[in-house]
Structures are given as C-alpha cells and as structure tokens.
Write an enzyme that holds these catalytic residues in place. Structure first.
Site, PDB file in Angstrom:
ATOM      1  N   ASP A   1       0.855  -1.195   0.000  1.00 36.23           N
ATOM      2  CA  ASP A   1       0.000   0.000   0.000  1.00 36.23           C
ATOM      3  C   ASP A   1       0.890   1.243   0.000  1.00 36.23           C
ATOM      4  O   ASP A   1       1.779   1.386   0.840  1.00 36.23           O
ATOM      5  CB  ASP A   1      -0.912  -0.014   1.237  1.00 36.23           C
ATOM      6  CG  ASP A   1      -2.094   0.927   1.090  1.00 36.23           C
ATOM      7  OD1 ASP A   1      -1.901   2.069   0.600  1.00 36.23           O
ATOM      8  OD2 ASP A   1      -3.214   0.531   1.458  1.00 36.23           O
TER       9      ASP A   1
ATOM     10  N   SER B   1      -7.208   3.989  -1.318  1.00 38.97           N
ATOM     11  CA  SER B   1      -6.968   2.542  -1.333  1.00 38.97           C
ATOM     12  C   SER B   1      -8.236   1.762  -1.626  1.00 38.97           C
ATOM     13  O   SER B   1      -8.163   0.621  -2.099  1.00 38.97           O
ATOM     14  CB  SER B   1      -6.381   2.077  -0.001  1.00 38.97           C
ATOM     15  OG  SER B   1      -5.108   2.620   0.162  1.00 38.97           O
TER      16      SER B   1
ATOM     17  N   GLU C   1      -0.833  -8.103   2.014  1.00 37.93           N
ATOM     18  CA  GLU C   1      -0.638  -6.657   1.942  1.00 37.93           C
ATOM     19  C   GLU C   1       0.428  -6.159   2.920  1.00 37.93           C
ATOM     20  O   GLU C   1       0.363  -6.436   4.115  1.00 37.93           O
ATOM     21  CB  GLU C   1      -1.945  -5.904   2.251  1.00 37.93           C
ATOM     22  CG  GLU C   1      -1.790  -4.406   1.986  1.00 37.93           C
ATOM     23  CD  GLU C   1      -2.862  -3.536   2.631  1.00 37.93           C
ATOM     24  OE1 GLU C   1      -3.559  -3.993   3.559  1.00 37.93           O
ATOM     25  OE2 GLU C   1      -2.969  -2.375   2.208  1.00 37.93           O
TER      26      GLU C   1
HETATM   27 MG    MG Z   1      -4.186  -0.812   2.616  1.00 34.46          MG
HETATM   28 ZN    ZN Z   2      -3.131   6.089   2.231  1.00 32.46          ZN
END
Ligand code: MG
Ligand code: ZN
Length: 352
Positions: free
Chosen positions: A34, A75, A241
């Site tokens: 991310d 996101s 993630e």
């Molecule tokens: Mg995330």
């Molecule tokens: Zn962010």
C-alpha cells in the site's frame, strides 16, 4: 475392515502429496504494497544495503491508478479496481460508480473451487483486504465490513481489527458466529490448527508499526499459510498486503516507510521461492498508489544513506510498478489501468 485389509496387504502404502506441475491449476499470490511507489521501493532497497528481491523479477509493468472521480485514488477505489476489474470512486469497496455490486477475483476463485486467503499488516477490515470480500458504500463502516467477512468464504485470514468482530455496537460476537472458522488466539495456534478454515487476529485494533514494536512476521505468516494451502488438493488465491508503507508515507516518515518495505520484501521473497518450487504459481507484486510524493533528493553511496523529500501528506497519481513471476507472468508487462490486474488474473485463470 477394508482399511485393515489394505494396511495388511500394502503396508508401504503412504499418502504422497500431489506433485505440482506447470499443468496443474494456477495458484495466484498477489502482493500489494500500500502506497509503494518507485521511490518507496528505491528507498527501501538502498536502506536494505542496495538490495531487493524485486530484482529477481523479469516481467515489469506500470499501472495507472486514478479513480473515476479523482486523478488521485484512495486505497478503496484502487483496491476495488484490482480486486474487481472496474474503476470506481474514492471511498467505496466492491461497488462501481453506478453503485452496482461487483464480484472480486477472490470470489470468482472460490466459485471455481479454489481455497483463498488474506494476510494484512492493517486490520483485516481495512480498505485493501476488504476490497476482496466487501461490497459497501463506505470503507469506514468497519463493523458492517466485519460482518461481510464473517459471511464470506475466505478460508484463511490474518490481520488486526478483532474489536470489529467481538466488541460491536450491535453486541453480536462474530467470532462465535463464524463457527466454520477456527479463530485462533496466537500464531502458534494458527500454525498448529488442522482446520480447513482459520482466522488469526493479530491485534484488537490497527496493528502498530514495526518502529513501534510490531514484530516483522509477514513472511512467517505467509510461509505458514502457504504450507497449509499447499497441503490441500485445490489451487489457491492469496492476497498479502504490506499495509503500512502507506502510513509511513502519510506521516512523511522515511524510516517508517523503509522498515515496512523491508518486512514486505521478505514476504515477496517467500512468494518467489514458493513459485520457483511450484511452477503452476503466478506471483504479482504491485501497489494501489504512491503515498507522500516521495523523492530521494540526496544521499551517500557509502552505507547507502538516503535523504528523502515529500510533496504531500496524501497520495499521488504517479503510475506504480507491477512485478510478476511464474506462470502467465508475461501478461503483466506494459502500461495499463489498474483494472487490468483483475482482467489479466481472470485471463490467466481461464475464467474470463
Ligand atoms: Mg491498505
Ligand atoms: Zn493512504
């Protein structure tokens, strides 16, 4: 009786794990860093003594991350684009810009007899993992998202956010309600559990950063989950993630970013080694967007010291890299919209 006779006449009969060949059904490991743009990778690589396992990937693409209503995505919109194959507006999960419910790659895999898993360094109800099982008009409705996870077919999950399951405004205890899932108390119990569906809540709330004491276990969580998936006959889809590279970007904190990247790098290495040993596996490593408008503006080659500058406390619209390895990896070269990550996965699975 039959068993006894078999044992009698074939004492050397042992159960052998089915050999995975390139023709076996495709496994997919999708790793999402991310907020992991090229500058985050570069910074993490230099701080990691000028090395990243990403250098072992030969197929590299670039993904355009914009949402439908904003050049700069969040996101939720980019997670939905990658998980479900349609651009949508910021803040929503698993629905398109006309509020139509979308089916995710994880759900498509489930329908095709796959086992599935989600592993995150955020809560398991946070936007990125939730993109793969939730359909909701706000990413912040965490208790509703938790309910959707409890009603999903996800087989293995590891992440924070236990309180959204057992300390809820509606007083329901979803951990008790998820009676088909062995919800374990610690990582040892996760490793030992022989259940075909297991959940492990790492923290009640959002997990802390590595700098603030979270043990860097993402690679070990992944290894344990791959061991379980690999013992099953069915193929699998797994999303992993590195959630907090993004949070380091929001904090404009380069040490936060690089420490989270180095842990994520270990998980990538675990995936790559798995794919090298199981040739029916596709590994994809990408990001949902860049965070912080990060640039490395100065540094030293001796000891690979870096000095970083940031442009924003939010996200940026720069393209993000896509690294792929293994069966069907060649599909992921070039420049394309983030929605194509979904479409290339379904093409690889043969369910397009
Ligand atoms: Mg995330
Ligand atoms: Zn962010």
């Amino acid at each position: 009786m039959r068993k006894t006779l078999l044992t009698l006449f074939f004492p050397l009969l042992v159960v052998v794990q089915a050999q995975q060949t390139p023709d076996s059904p495709l496994n997919i490991i999708l790793l999402i860093g991310d907020g992991m743009g090229l500058s985050q990778i570069s910074a993490g690589m230099y701080v990691n003594n000028n090395q990243t396992i990403l250098e072992d990937f030969s197929v590299i693409g670039l993904s355009k991350t914009h949402a439908t209503n904003s050049l700069v995505t969040d996101s939720a919109a980019s997670g939905t684009a990658m998980a479900c194959g349609e651009k949508t507006y910021n803040g929503v999960l698993g629905i398109n810009s006309k509020n139509k419910k979308l089916k995710s790659i994880l759900e498509i895999c489930e329908e095709n007899g796959y086992n599935t898993g989600l592993i995150a360094n955020s809560s398991i109800v946070h936007a990125t993992p939730a993109s793969f099982y939730a359909n909701i008009d706000s990413r912040y409705k965490y208790e509703k998202i938790a309910l959707q996870l409890s009603e999903s077919n996800v087989d293995y999950f590891i992440g924070g956010g236990k309180k959204y399951f057992n300390k809820r405004e509606d007083n329901r205890n979803l951990i008790k309600e998820m009676d088909k899932i062995d919800v374990v108390k610690n990582f040892n119990a996760y490793k030992k559990s022989g259940s075909e569906r297991i959940g492990f809540f790492t923290f009640n709330d959002e997990p802390p950063s590595i700098i603030d004491g979270r043990p860097p276990l993402l690679g070990k969580y992944l290894t344990a989950t791959l061991d379980k998936l690999n013992k099953r006959i069915e193929p699998f889809f797994l999303m992993v993630e590195g959630s907090q590279i993004d949070w380091g970007g929001h904090a404009n904190d380069i040490e936060y970013i690089t420490s989270e990247f180095i842990e994520f790098n270990e998980a990538i290495e675990v995936s790559l080694n798995f794919a090298k040993n199981n040739s029916n596996t596709l590994v994809i490593v990408t990001a949902d967007h860049e965070t912080g408008g990060l640039a490395i503006t100065m540094g030293k080659t001796k000891g690979y010291e870096i000095v970083a500058g940031f442009n924003t406390g939010g996200h940026s619209a720069t393209m993000v890299p896509v690294f792929s390895y293994g069966k069907f990896s060649e599909l992921f070269g070039g420049i394309y919209d983030n929605t194509q990550i979904f479409h290339k996965m379904t093409e690889a699975l043969g369910v397009d």
